[in-house]
Design a protein around this motif. Structure first.
Motif, PDB file in Angstrom:
ATOM      1  N   TRP A   1       0.825  -1.211   0.000  1.00 40.81           N
ATOM      2  CA  TRP A   1       0.000   0.000   0.000  1.00 40.81           C
ATOM      3  C   TRP A   1       0.857   1.258   0.000  1.00 40.81           C
ATOM      4  O   TRP A   1       1.834   1.346   0.763  1.00 40.81           O
TER       5      TRP A   1
ATOM      6  N   HIS B   1     -12.767  -2.905  -2.124  1.00 42.35           N
ATOM      7  CA  HIS B   1     -11.990  -2.199  -1.099  1.00 42.35           C
ATOM      8  C   HIS B   1     -12.912  -1.075  -0.626  1.00 42.35           C
ATOM      9  O   HIS B   1     -13.267  -0.189  -1.405  1.00 42.35           O
TER      10      HIS B   1
ATOM     11  N   ASP C   1     -11.172  -5.024   2.956  1.00 45.75           N
ATOM     12  CA  ASP C   1     -11.325  -5.752   1.693  1.00 45.75           C
ATOM     13  C   ASP C   1     -12.319  -6.902   1.812  1.00 45.75           C
ATOM     14  O   ASP C   1     -12.186  -7.765   2.697  1.00 45.75           O
TER      15      ASP C   1
ATOM     16  N   HIS D   1     -11.936  -7.894  -5.613  1.00 45.36           N
ATOM     17  CA  HIS D   1     -12.460  -7.609  -4.273  1.00 45.36           C
ATOM     18  C   HIS D   1     -13.012  -6.192  -4.212  1.00 45.36           C
ATOM     19  O   HIS D   1     -12.692  -5.354  -5.059  1.00 45.36           O
TER      20      HIS D   1
ATOM     21  N   HIS E   1      -2.918  -0.391   5.189  1.00 45.79           N
ATOM     22  CA  HIS E   1      -4.187  -0.567   4.475  1.00 45.79           C
ATOM     23  C   HIS E   1      -5.234   0.422   4.973  1.00 45.79           C
ATOM     24  O   HIS E   1      -5.518   0.463   6.160  1.00 45.79           O
TER      25      HIS E   1
HETATM   26 ZN   LIG Z   1      -8.046  -2.828   0.171  1.00 41.97          ZN
END
Ligand SMILES: [Zn+2]
Length: 221
Positions: free
Chosen positions: A110, A196, A119, A194, A115
Motif C-alpha cells: 500500500w 476495497h 477488503d 475484491h 491498508h
Molecule cells: Zn483494500
C-alpha cells in the motif's frame, strides 16, 4: 491464769486466724470464678454480634452485586435492541464475500504504508450495494483505486467503493439503503477481485476502520 489456760488461748487464736485466712481464700476464688464467667459471657456476646454484623454485610454485598448485574444486563439488552433497530436502516456493501484484508494492516503493497480500508474478496460481478441512504458524489476511474464510487451520507460520511468492474450510478444520484450501485471487480492496484471499502467521516482525508463503523450500525460483518 494457769499455764493450761494460756496454751488454750493461743490455740484458739491460731484457729481463728486459720479460719479467717480460709474465708479470705474462698472469697478470692469466688471472685476469680465470677470474673472468668463474666469474661466468657462478654466474649460469647461479642462473637455473636460479630457474626451478625458479618452476615448483614454479606447480605448487603450480595444485594448490591445482584442489582449491579441486573443493571448491566438491562443496559446490554437495550444496546442490542438499539443496534438491531439501527441495522434495519443499513446494509452490507456486498455479499458472498470473505474479509481478505483489514484496516490498518501494515505492508509495502500500500502506497501509504498501511491498508486504508476493508477488503471484501468476492467474485467479479458480485453486486455492490449502498450501505445507507445518501447521494453519489463521485463515480469514475481513480488511479490505484480503479473504478471508484463515493456515496456521501446525510451526515457527511463518505463511503468509498474501489476496484469496481462496473459503475451503475452517476454523480448527484440519490440512493437508498441496499440499492445496487455497481459490481465487484479487479481494476486499479489489485492482486484479485475484491471490494476495497473506505469510510471517511465528514469527508476527512484519513478514513476510519470500516469494520468498526459497520458494526457500530448494528451490522454483522
Ligand atoms: Zn483494500
Amino acid at each position: 491464769m494457769t499455764d493450761a489456760d494460756t496454751e488454750q488461748g493461743a490455740a484458739d487464736a491460731g484457729e481463728a486466724l486459720r479460719a479467717r485466712i480460709m474465708a479470705q481464700v474462698e472469697q478470692q476464688q469466688d471472685q476469680a470464678e465470677a470474673k472468668a464467667a463474666a469474661e466468657a459471657v462478654a466474649a460469647a456476646e461479642k462473637q455473636a454480634a460479630d457474626a451478625a454484623a458479618k452476615a448483614e454485610q454479606e447480605a448487603k454485598d450480595k444485594a448490591a452485586a445482584a442489582k449491579k448485574e441486573a443493571a448491566e444486563e438491562a443496559a446490554k439488552k437495550a444496546e442490542a435492541e438499539r443496534l438491531a433497530e439501527l441495522a434495519k436502516q443499513y446494509a452490507l456493501p456486498t455479499s458472498s464475500y470473505t474479509l481478505s484484508s483489514t484496516f490498518g494492516q501494515a505492508g509495502a503493497y500500500w502506497s501509504s504504508g498501511y491498508h486504508t480500508g476493508l477488503d471484501f474478496a468476492a467474485p467479479t460481478g458480485t453486486l455492490l450495494k449502498a450501505v445507507h441512504t445518501g447521494t453519489i458524489t463521485s463515480a469514475g476511474y481513480d488511479g490505484s483505486y480503479g473504478y471508484k464510487t463515493v456515496l456521501t451520507l446525510d451526515d457527511g460520511t463518505e463511503i468509498w467503493y474501489a476496484h469496481q468492474s462496473s459503475i451503475s450510478v452517476s454523480v448527484g444520484q440519490q440512493v437508498n439503503t441496499g440499492d445496487v450501485i455497481g459490481r465487484v471487480g479487479a481494476t486499479g492496484n489489485v492482486t484479485g477481485a475484491h471490494l476495497h471499502l473506505e469510510v471517511h467521516p465528514g469527508g476527512s482525508t484519513s478514513g476510519i476502520d470500516p469494520l468498526a463503523w459497520l458494526q457500530s450500525m448494528g451490522l454483522s460483518v
